[in-house]
Design a protein around this motif. Structure first.
Motif: not given
Length: 140
Positions: A15-18, A52-53
């Motif tokens: 999760d690159s938005r963590t 994103i996924r």
């Protein structure tokens, strides 16, 4: 990259938005350490971007495939250069064994897939190809 960098990259892949504070808590280091390491990994090119996924059904009509390519003689460089001109080609890998190159394809639909195969196969220096459509991704 040390162990902390590898664990940080693994968390960002999930999760690159963590937020950096949450990453710091999970890794048991300071927020500043996490931010400095992310900045350093970006500067060194280890992390090349964030993405994103989407849900699989959002892009259900997309066709992804792997094309194995045998190259005539010493023409691999010219073939790779030609493949760079195809927006449908995501990545090209050099390999050993039966195939010289492996190209990852991503197209909108089956008709575009067919057109792309026809055009790629006409590249001068390609001896033969074998293409497999990717049906499902298994999380490891």
């Amino acid at each position: 990259m040390d162990d902390l960098d590898r664990r940080l990259v693994a968390l960002l892949r999930a999760d690159s938005r963590t937020p950096a504070a949450a990453l710091a808590k999970t890794l048991r280091v300071s927020r500043g350490t996490v931010q400095n390491r992310i900045d350093r990994l970006l500067a060194r090119g280890v992390i090349q971007g964030f993405t994103i996924r989407t849900k699989p059904e959002i892009e259900a009509s997309r066709v992804r495939a792997i094309m194995c390519i045998a190259v005539e003689g010493e023409r691999a460089g010219a073939v790779v250069k030609a493949l760079r001109g195809f927006p449908e080609v995501d990545k090209v890998f050099t390999t050993n064994g039966r195939w010289d190159l492996v190209a990852e394809l991503d197209v909108e639909n089956l008709s575009e897939f067919s057109r792309t195969l026809d055009e790629v196969r006409q590249i001068e220096g390609i001896a033969s190809t074998e293409t497999s459509i990717l049906l499902a991704t298994q999380k490891i």
